[in-house]
Design a protein around this motif. Structure first.
Motif, PDB file in Angstrom:
ATOM      1  N   GLY A 244       4.090  11.171  -0.672  1.00 29.50           N
ATOM      2  CA  GLY A 244       4.675  10.970   0.612  1.00 29.50           C
ATOM      3  C   GLY A 244       6.723  11.524   0.674  1.00 29.50           C
ATOM      4  N   SER A 245       7.137  10.804   2.075  1.00 28.20           N
ATOM      5  CA  SER A 245       7.849  10.601   2.444  1.00 28.20           C
ATOM      6  C   SER A 245       8.390  10.017   1.159  1.00 28.20           C
ATOM      7  N   GLU A 247      10.870   7.629   2.083  1.00 26.02           N
ATOM      8  CA  GLU A 247      10.591   6.213   2.199  1.00 26.02           C
ATOM      9  C   GLU A 247       9.537   5.995   1.629  1.00 26.02           C
ATOM     10  N   ASP A 248       7.956   6.487   2.237  1.00 19.94           N
ATOM     11  CA  ASP A 248       6.512   6.214   1.088  1.00 19.94           C
ATOM     12  C   ASP A 248       6.749   6.011  -0.036  1.00 19.94           C
ATOM     13  N   TRP A 249       7.206   6.807  -1.294  1.00 17.26           N
ATOM     14  CA  TRP A 249       7.874   6.680  -2.825  1.00 17.26           C
ATOM     15  C   TRP A 249       8.187   4.799  -2.694  1.00 17.26           C
ATOM     16  N   GLU A 251       8.615   2.424  -0.690  1.00 16.54           N
ATOM     17  CA  GLU A 251       8.148   1.314  -0.874  1.00 16.54           C
ATOM     18  C   GLU A 251       7.039   0.669  -1.785  1.00 16.54           C
ATOM     19  N   GLN A 252       6.430   1.887  -2.237  1.00 17.33           N
ATOM     20  CA  GLN A 252       5.428   1.947  -3.222  1.00 17.33           C
ATOM     21  C   GLN A 252       5.960   1.515  -4.266  1.00 17.33           C
TER      22      GLN A 252
END
Length: 529
Positions: A244-245, A247-249, A251-252
């Motif tokens: 993902g982006s 930002e996805d990284w 968040e996780q």
């Protein structure tokens, strides 16, 4: 929810490939420039295709200034613990306290035995690791003036202490099984698994094994840092791991910290762009999310950051994605790279130009001599020749379409061009311009780019990106050749050939402009070798 409150760390997990040692070191330097905290390398001493990990880490420590180095993880069966302890302590002293010790009980036993090591059962591996930790801590002076461990696997009787490391080196154990996790809780400073070998839903149970063992040993569970090797891709998923982006990284990873107590994320892989994005985009976003959550009244307060080089404030790094359509001369150098006008002919692309790192200015105040300017101008002149050849390729396609020459003649003419002779894993810069048409005497990827990285570590992101683009350009040129072969054989058409030539045009002109904008000043300042 479990957040042990540790300061967050971010790093890389680099493959110590013996066939590209300069690139391995450059990736380590890039890790530091990207603002990350750790650079680690796997340790498989029986693997003939790999560099020796301790030798590599020593060179990396010498080529960097602040980043912490660690094996990920050291192969205990082939590294006697007393010697391992002294190696780690010595490097810690030489580097100013920038070493941690990732430690593994061993795997691939046939290979270990083939190289003179023991073959241990799982139970024996746990026993040996416990004995080894006692030896290592004893050598570091944590158990008195001399070392005595009368174990089943290691017998050290009266060994002298020393050298003592510059700081309290952490022992981070890579493990998954219950007995080993309990050992970590009793004796280790950190747990270092790999995400993929375990799933996030397994973390509560595994953390509990560590925590319970720590309490039984009279330790606080928070004394054990939880690290993890992570892999994945930026963009759409594929190949497993996180995707993902940025930002996805973020968040996780923040969720893993706040829910499962992980506090160090080590990116596995050798992709220079991914490393830069991990440092520039992911790490700051994770820190921001975790800090915001920890600041809530119900969240445990994070302890003060330890006085460690790994925690030092990251040096600023250029933001990726600066447009290469910049026009005008480079200040101080007085040279004008050929700009990319942004025109694109093909309906597809082979890379994301927005992810290109930006070369730093070397010295805003330096006044370049005539000789220095000539070194930078040479790159522009060579590229102009390649641009002319690209125009000839397009003209040859026009001649084929008009029936003026045959496809075989066109292919023969293209194969004789410098553009085609150069396989683009070698680059385009040569020592003398007069040799350009016949040969490329100085080889970019094997000579110039590594030289520039050694001259200025800040150039690592750009030079590594250029090397990656060279390989892609080679593939695009091969696609043009395949289209010509298909046309000769009656299996292709001119439309397909034009599509490949259009892609070559977009790719090559974009790359040449980016390379000039990035390297004209470094070449003027440092030369090519």
């Amino acid at each position: 929810m479990t957040d042990y409150g540790h300061e967050l760390l971010f790093g890389t997990f680099i493959t110590p490939r013996a066939d590209s040692p300069d690139r391995v070191v450059a990736l380590a330097q890039l890790t530091e420039q990207a603002g990350l905290d750790l650079v680690t390398a796997q340790d498989h001493p029986y693997q003939a295709a790999f560099l020796d990990t301790w030798t590599l880490l020593s060179l990396i420590a010498g080529r960097t200034e602040r980043i912490t180095v660690s094996p990920n993880v050291a192969n205990l069966p082939l590294r006697p613990p007393a010697m391992l302890a002294r190696s780690a302590a010595s490097l810690d002293l030489l580097s100013g306290g920038r070493v941690e010790l990732g430690l593994g009980a061993g795997a691939f036993w046939d290979a270990i035995v083939a190289n003179g090591g023991p073959h241990r059962t799982p139970a024996e591996s746990v026993e040996a690791l416990e004995e080894a930790i006692a030896v290592i801590r004893g050598i570091w002076g944590q158990a008195g003036p001399s070392v005595r461990v009368d174990g089943k696997h290691y017998r050290v009787r009266g060994a002298k202490v020393g050298p003592e490391p510059a700081h309290d080196i952490g022992i981070w154990v890579g493990a998954y099984k219950p007995r080993m996790l309990r050992l970590i809780g009793r004796l280790a400073d950190g747990w270092l698994p790999t995400l993929g070998y375990l799933q996030p839903e397994q973390l509560p149970e595994m953390n509990k094994l560590i925590d319970d063992a720590a309490v039984q040993a009279g330790r606080e569970p928070g004394a054990i840092r939880r690290l993890v090797n992570v892999s994945g891709s930026f963009g759409r998923g594929g190949g497993g791991g996180i995707s993902g982006s940025a930002e996805d990284w973020a968040e996780q990873l923040a969720e893993l910290t706040l829910t499962h107590g992980l506090s160090a994320y080590i990116l596995a892989g050798d992709d220079a762009t991914a490393i830069q994005r991990f440092g520039a985009e992911v790490a700051p976003a994770v820190r921001e999310r975790v800090a915001a959550e920890r600041s809530r009244p119900s969240a445990p307060a994070a302890p003060a950051a330890p006085d460690s080089p790994a925690q030092a404030e990251a040096a600023p790094t250029p933001a990726p994605g600066e447009s290469i359509t910049v026009r005008g001369e480079i200040p101080g150098v007085g040279l004008t790279p050929t700009p990319d006008d942004g025109t694109r002919l093909a309906d597809r692309t082979v890379w994301d130009e927005s992810e290109r790192p930006v070369a730093p200015r070397i010295d805003e105040d330096h006044k370049y001599t005539r000789h220095e300017k000539a070194r930078g101008q040479q790159l522009i002149d060579i590229h102009d020749h390649l641009r002319q050849e690209l125009a000839q390729v397009r003209d040859l396609v026009d001649q084929v379409e008009a029936g003026m020459i045959g496809v075989g003649e066109a292919r023969s003419a293209i194969n004789e061009m410098t553009l085609r002779q150069n396989n683009w894993t070698l680059g385009t810069y040569c020592e003398s311009y007069c040799r350009l048409v016949t040969t490329h005497h100085t080889i970019e990827d094997q000579s110039m780019l590594p030289f520039l990285r050694r001259a200025d570590a800040r150039l690592a992101p750009v030079t590594l990106r250029l090397e990656a683009e060279h390989k892609i350009i080679h593939e695009v040129i091969e696609s043009v050749d395949r289209a010509l072969v298909a046309l000769v054989g009656g299996e292709g058409d001119l439309k397909g050939l034009r599509a490949e030539v259009d892609l070559l045009t977009d790719t090559l002109l974009s790359h040449l402009s980016y390379e000039e904008r990035s390297l004209v000043e470094p070449l003027a300042r440092y030369g090519a070798h």
